[in-house]
Design an enzyme around this catalytic site. Structure first.
Site, PDB file in Angstrom:
ATOM      1  CB  CYS A  82      14.511  67.700  76.717  1.00  0.00           C
ATOM      2  SG  CYS A  82      13.019  68.585  76.188  1.00  0.00           S
ATOM      3  CG  HIS A 172      11.963  64.158  79.127  1.00  0.00           C
ATOM      4  ND1 HIS A 172      12.870  64.825  79.914  1.00  0.00           N
ATOM      5  CD2 HIS A 172      11.254  65.104  78.463  1.00  0.00           C
ATOM      6  CE1 HIS A 172      12.713  66.131  79.741  1.00  0.00           C
ATOM      7  NE2 HIS A 172      11.744  66.322  78.864  1.00  0.00           N
ATOM      8  CD  GLU A 174      14.291  62.150  81.899  1.00  0.00           C
ATOM      9  OE1 GLU A 174      13.953  63.344  81.991  1.00  0.00           O
ATOM     10  OE2 GLU A 174      14.825  61.672  80.865  1.00  0.00           O
TER      11      GLU A 174
END
Length: 361
Positions: A82, A172, A174
């Site tokens: 990001c 993202h 994660e």
């Protein structure tokens, strides 16, 4: 044993510790460092890879968190997430601007298409959902970078320069909302960084216990216990390390599940520690009476938690160390560093300016 290390460079986002968690789940040792960490200190750790986190700023803002461009000359693979992706582009000759229309801004679940020839997406489906959160746009991609993922709205969802080991994604990976996100991180670690997978959480436990013993010596330790996972894990680690040198003050505010306070007390009987339970339900409920605004409630709980803890601690006498078991996402969500406030947490957001303790581990 010395383990391979990956550095997560923190630019003030909300998911920074979650990134580190994903790396560790992949069997690689990882540390989170603020973006202000001197490059010499990072280099001395000899990382096999570096991950730039997200953040709330715009890279073209002169006041935004930046990184010394020398980091791109080390030959160490870098994954930008990001803000981290846009920071990489900004530093390497690309151009990042504010999105001029809503179609270039992306938030939430987004259908995304991947080039599976890229090492980051090796062995993964060519299409899937990613979690987006960006209002800026990479108007120009740096020379030498290929476009390796796109969405219906954005042609450069992911970029890479595989010859240098540089990868950037505007989503993202994660978070759980991104399909195969952990697999992408694993590919970065193993396909790009050459990770050996020689680390486990058991290694962390033993290392943490050893470090606590070395720091505390024969000193006395005081710990604020709320009964939550974070402070309870901290208490267990310190109990394993120093046993009877530890005093836990459990502030029972009456806001947990039925009988949970008793369960917390029972759980800590396995260690030879001093366990003090402060039953403060009536105090907390009276202070919260008539308050409906969530953030105000959190501030009240935080203020009363530390005051009850202080009062009990004064009865104990002198201690050498204070332990506050607060996980990093709680600190970040409460607005630490460069992060914006999401919500204050009971033992972070309500902490008064003055407390009676000097040393914290």
């Amino acid at each position: 044993m010395s383990h391979q290390t990956v550095i997560v460079l923190d630019f003030g986002g909300q998911y920074n510790q979650l990134i580190a968690r994903r790396v560790r789940e992949c069997g690689v040792y990882c540390e989170v460092k603020p973006y202000t960490t001197p490059l010499a200190d990072i280099r001395a750790m000899n990382p096999i890879g570096i991950i730039f986190t997200g953040g709330p700023n715009s890279v073209y803002d002169p006041k935004s968190p930046q990184v010394d461009p020398a980091i791109f000359t080390w030959g160490v693979p870098i994954l930008g997430i990001c803000y981290g992706c846009q920071l990489m582009a900004h530093n390497l000759g690309g151009r990042v601007t504010e999105a001029q229309d809503d179609s270039a801004r992306e938030y939430g679940k987004t259908e995304t298409y991947f080039d599976s020839a890229c090492k980051l997406f090796k062995g993964l489906p060519a299409q899937g959902i990613t979690w987006m959160s960006h209002g800026d746009y990479m108007e120009k991609v740096p020379e030498g970078f290929a476009l390796v993922a796109h969405s219906d709205a954005c042609p450069n969802v992911a970029i890479c320069d595989e010859s240098r080991g540089f990868y950037g994604v505007q989503y993202h990976p994660e978070v759980n909302h991104t399909e195969h996100g952990t697999d992408m991180i694993r590919n970065f670690l193993y396909e790009v960084c050459g990770a050996a997978g020689d680390w486990t959480m058991g290694d962390y436990k033993e290392t943490a216990i050893r470090q606590i013993r070395e720091k505390v010596g024969d000193g006395k330790v005081l710990l604020a216990l709320s009964g939550g996972v974070d402070s309870s894990v901290a208490a267990a680690l310190v109990a394993e390390a120093v046993g009877s040198q530890l005093t836990c003050v459990f502030v029972d505010h009456g806001l947990m599940r039925l009988n949970e306070g008793d369960e917390v007390e029972e759980a800590f009987k396995k260690w030879d520690i001093n366990f003090v339970r402060a039953n403060a339900e009536e105090l907390f409920l009276s202070k919260l009476s008539g308050v409906s605004e969530p953030e105000r409630k959190r501030k009240i709980i935080g203020e009363e938690f530390i005051r009850v803890f202080e009062e009990e601690a004064k009865k104990i006498g002198r201690v050498d160390y204070l332990v506050q078991g607060t996980i990093y996402p709680d600190v970040i969500e409460s607005g630490a560093g460069d992060a914006a406030v999401i919500k204050s947490h009971h033992n972070v957001g309500g902490l008064p300016d003055y407390v009676d303790f000097k040393e914290i581990i």
